[in-house]
Design a protein around this motif. Structure first.
Motif, PDB file in Angstrom:
ATOM      1  N   THR A   1       8.084   0.075  -1.147  1.00 19.48           N
ATOM      2  CA  THR A   1       8.113  -1.319  -0.464  1.00 19.48           C
ATOM      3  C   THR A   1       7.253  -2.375  -0.929  1.00 19.48           C
ATOM      4  OG1 THR A   1       8.427  -0.017   1.774  1.00 19.48           O
ATOM      5  CG2 THR A   1       7.366  -2.259   2.078  1.00 19.48           C
ATOM      6  N   MET A   2       6.281  -2.187  -1.417  1.00 21.24           N
ATOM      7  CA  MET A   2       5.260  -3.299  -1.950  1.00 21.24           C
ATOM      8  C   MET A   2       5.957  -3.882  -3.408  1.00 21.24           C
ATOM      9  SD  MET A   2       1.431  -2.317  -3.257  1.00 21.24           S
ATOM     10  CE  MET A   2       1.826  -1.360  -4.587  1.00 21.24           C
ATOM     11  N   LEU A   3       6.822  -3.140  -3.883  1.00 20.69           N
ATOM     12  CA  LEU A   3       7.451  -3.862  -5.154  1.00 20.69           C
ATOM     13  C   LEU A   3       8.794  -4.402  -4.657  1.00 20.69           C
ATOM     14  CD1 LEU A   3       7.253  -0.909  -7.627  1.00 20.69           C
ATOM     15  CD2 LEU A   3       5.910  -3.037  -7.773  1.00 20.69           C
ATOM     16  N   ALA A   4       9.228  -3.904  -3.751  1.00 23.92           N
ATOM     17  CA  ALA A   4      10.646  -4.514  -3.300  1.00 23.92           C
ATOM     18  C   ALA A   4      10.500  -5.951  -2.456  1.00 23.92           C
ATOM     19  CB  ALA A   4      11.603  -3.533  -2.490  1.00 23.92           C
ATOM     20  N   ARG A   5       9.530  -5.698  -1.678  1.00 23.41           N
ATOM     21  CA  ARG A   5       8.964  -6.945  -0.513  1.00 23.41           C
ATOM     22  C   ARG A   5       7.758  -7.552  -0.731  1.00 23.41           C
ATOM     23  NH1 ARG A   5      11.043  -7.070   4.413  1.00 23.41           N
ATOM     24  NH2 ARG A   5      10.475  -9.070   4.157  1.00 23.41           N
ATOM     25  N   PRO A   6       7.399  -7.980  -1.936  1.00 18.95           N
ATOM     26  CA  PRO A   6       5.965  -8.540  -2.272  1.00 18.95           C
ATOM     27  C   PRO A   6       5.802  -9.521  -1.279  1.00 18.95           C
ATOM     28  CG  PRO A   6       7.426  -9.143  -3.839  1.00 18.95           C
ATOM     29  CD  PRO A   6       8.334  -8.023  -3.123  1.00 18.95           C
ATOM     30  N   ASP A   7       6.649 -10.418  -0.751  1.00 16.77           N
ATOM     31  CA  ASP A   7       6.639 -11.262   0.049  1.00 16.77           C
ATOM     32  C   ASP A   7       6.359 -10.949   1.710  1.00 16.77           C
ATOM     33  OD1 ASP A   7       9.286 -10.397   0.193  1.00 16.77           O
ATOM     34  OD2 ASP A   7       9.911 -12.318   0.817  1.00 16.77           O
ATOM     35  N   SER A   8       6.335  -9.816   1.668  1.00 16.61           N
ATOM     36  CA  SER A   8       6.235  -9.145   3.198  1.00 16.61           C
ATOM     37  C   SER A   8       4.794  -9.512   3.652  1.00 16.61           C
ATOM     38  CB  SER A   8       6.350  -7.625   3.169  1.00 16.61           C
ATOM     39  OG  SER A   8       5.562  -7.017   4.449  1.00 16.61           O
ATOM     40  N   PRO A   9       4.470 -10.018   5.109  1.00 16.62           N
ATOM     41  CA  PRO A   9       3.176 -10.278   5.506  1.00 16.62           C
ATOM     42  C   PRO A   9       2.244  -9.099   5.482  1.00 16.62           C
ATOM     43  CG  PRO A   9       4.886 -11.453   6.872  1.00 16.62           C
ATOM     44  CD  PRO A   9       5.374 -10.462   5.939  1.00 16.62           C
ATOM     45  N   ALA A  10       2.561  -7.917   5.682  1.00 14.40           N
ATOM     46  CA  ALA A  10       1.838  -6.682   5.599  1.00 14.40           C
ATOM     47  C   ALA A  10       1.382  -6.700   4.107  1.00 14.40           C
ATOM     48  CB  ALA A  10       2.815  -5.540   6.167  1.00 14.40           C
ATOM     49  N   VAL A  11       2.251  -6.519   3.118  1.00 11.82           N
ATOM     50  CA  VAL A  11       1.805  -6.555   1.794  1.00 11.82           C
ATOM     51  C   VAL A  11       0.961  -7.579   1.453  1.00 11.82           C
ATOM     52  CG1 VAL A  11       2.770  -6.519  -0.647  1.00 11.82           C
ATOM     53  CG2 VAL A  11       4.020  -5.236   1.159  1.00 11.82           C
ATOM     54  N   GLN A  12       1.096  -8.984   1.689  1.00 10.99           N
ATOM     55  CA  GLN A  12       0.173  -9.823   1.435  1.00 10.99           C
ATOM     56  C   GLN A  12      -1.000  -9.866   1.852  1.00 10.99           C
ATOM     57  OE1 GLN A  12       0.651 -12.551  -1.034  1.00 10.99           O
ATOM     58  NE2 GLN A  12       2.382 -10.800  -1.605  1.00 10.99           N
ATOM     59  N   GLU A  13      -1.263  -9.362   3.294  1.00  9.36           N
ATOM     60  CA  GLU A  13      -2.592  -9.160   3.994  1.00  9.36           C
ATOM     61  C   GLU A  13      -3.252  -8.023   3.433  1.00  9.36           C
ATOM     62  OE1 GLU A  13      -5.736  -8.737   6.438  1.00  9.36           O
ATOM     63  OE2 GLU A  13      -4.224 -10.580   6.103  1.00  9.36           O
ATOM     64  N   LYS A  14      -2.644  -6.912   3.107  1.00 14.93           N
ATOM     65  CA  LYS A  14      -3.282  -5.862   2.252  1.00 14.93           C
ATOM     66  C   LYS A  14      -3.771  -6.003   0.980  1.00 14.93           C
ATOM     67  CE  LYS A  14      -3.125  -2.610   5.793  1.00 14.93           C
ATOM     68  NZ  LYS A  14      -4.160  -1.999   6.488  1.00 14.93           N
ATOM     69  N   LEU A  15      -3.098  -6.677   0.186  1.00 12.41           N
ATOM     70  CA  LEU A  15      -3.363  -6.989  -1.172  1.00 12.41           C
ATOM     71  C   LEU A  15      -4.469  -8.114  -1.049  1.00 12.41           C
ATOM     72  CD1 LEU A  15      -0.013  -6.716  -3.279  1.00 12.41           C
ATOM     73  CD2 LEU A  15      -1.613  -5.146  -3.013  1.00 12.41           C
ATOM     74  N   GLY A  16      -4.260  -8.953  -0.311  1.00 11.53           N
ATOM     75  CA  GLY A  16      -5.463  -9.906   0.025  1.00 11.53           C
ATOM     76  C   GLY A  16      -6.771  -9.518   0.243  1.00 11.53           C
TER      77      GLY A  16
END
Length: 116
Positions: free
Chosen positions: A41-56
């Motif tokens: 998910t992290m690689l396929a949907r890096p634009d996901s708000p959840a991905v951006q929040e956690k990486l942020g």
């Protein structure tokens, strides 16, 4: 420090998971565990708000630590290897346990001159 680290891990307006993993010298599977995200998910949907929040959250920890340490390399070493006083665990371990905000709070206290 903040701008340099964020510039290195960004792809446009997004935090790029692969770039973050490279800067932290972590395999993608380890970064996904830290962020509590599925690797695919992290690689396929890096634009996901959840991905951006956690990486942020991770990016803010590294950037704040770099501001305090004066060096991004030291901040990454600190994140991975230095147990935090009062916790007995590294920032990386605490983030993996879901305590990223506690790590950020601890860094803010240190910036204000309060040490655990």
């Amino acid at each position: 420090m903040l701008a340099a680290f964020l510039d290195d891990i960004r792809d446009g307006d997004l935090i790029a998971p692969k770039r973050m993993a490279e800067r932290l010298r972590l395999p993608m599977t380890r970064l996904s565990r830290l962020a509590h995200l599925n690797r695919n998910t992290m690689l396929a949907r890096p634009d996901s708000p959840a991905v951006q929040e956690k990486l942020g959250q991770i990016a803010r920890i590294i950037a704040r630590a770099a501001d305090l340490a004066g060096d991004e390399g030291r901040a990454i070493i600190w994140f991975k290897h230095q147990p935090l006083p009062g916790w007995g665990k590294t920032a990386e371990e605490l983030v993996e346990e879901g305590l990223a905000q506690d790590v950020l709070d601890d860094l803010e206290r240190q910036a204000e001159g309060v040490y655990s």
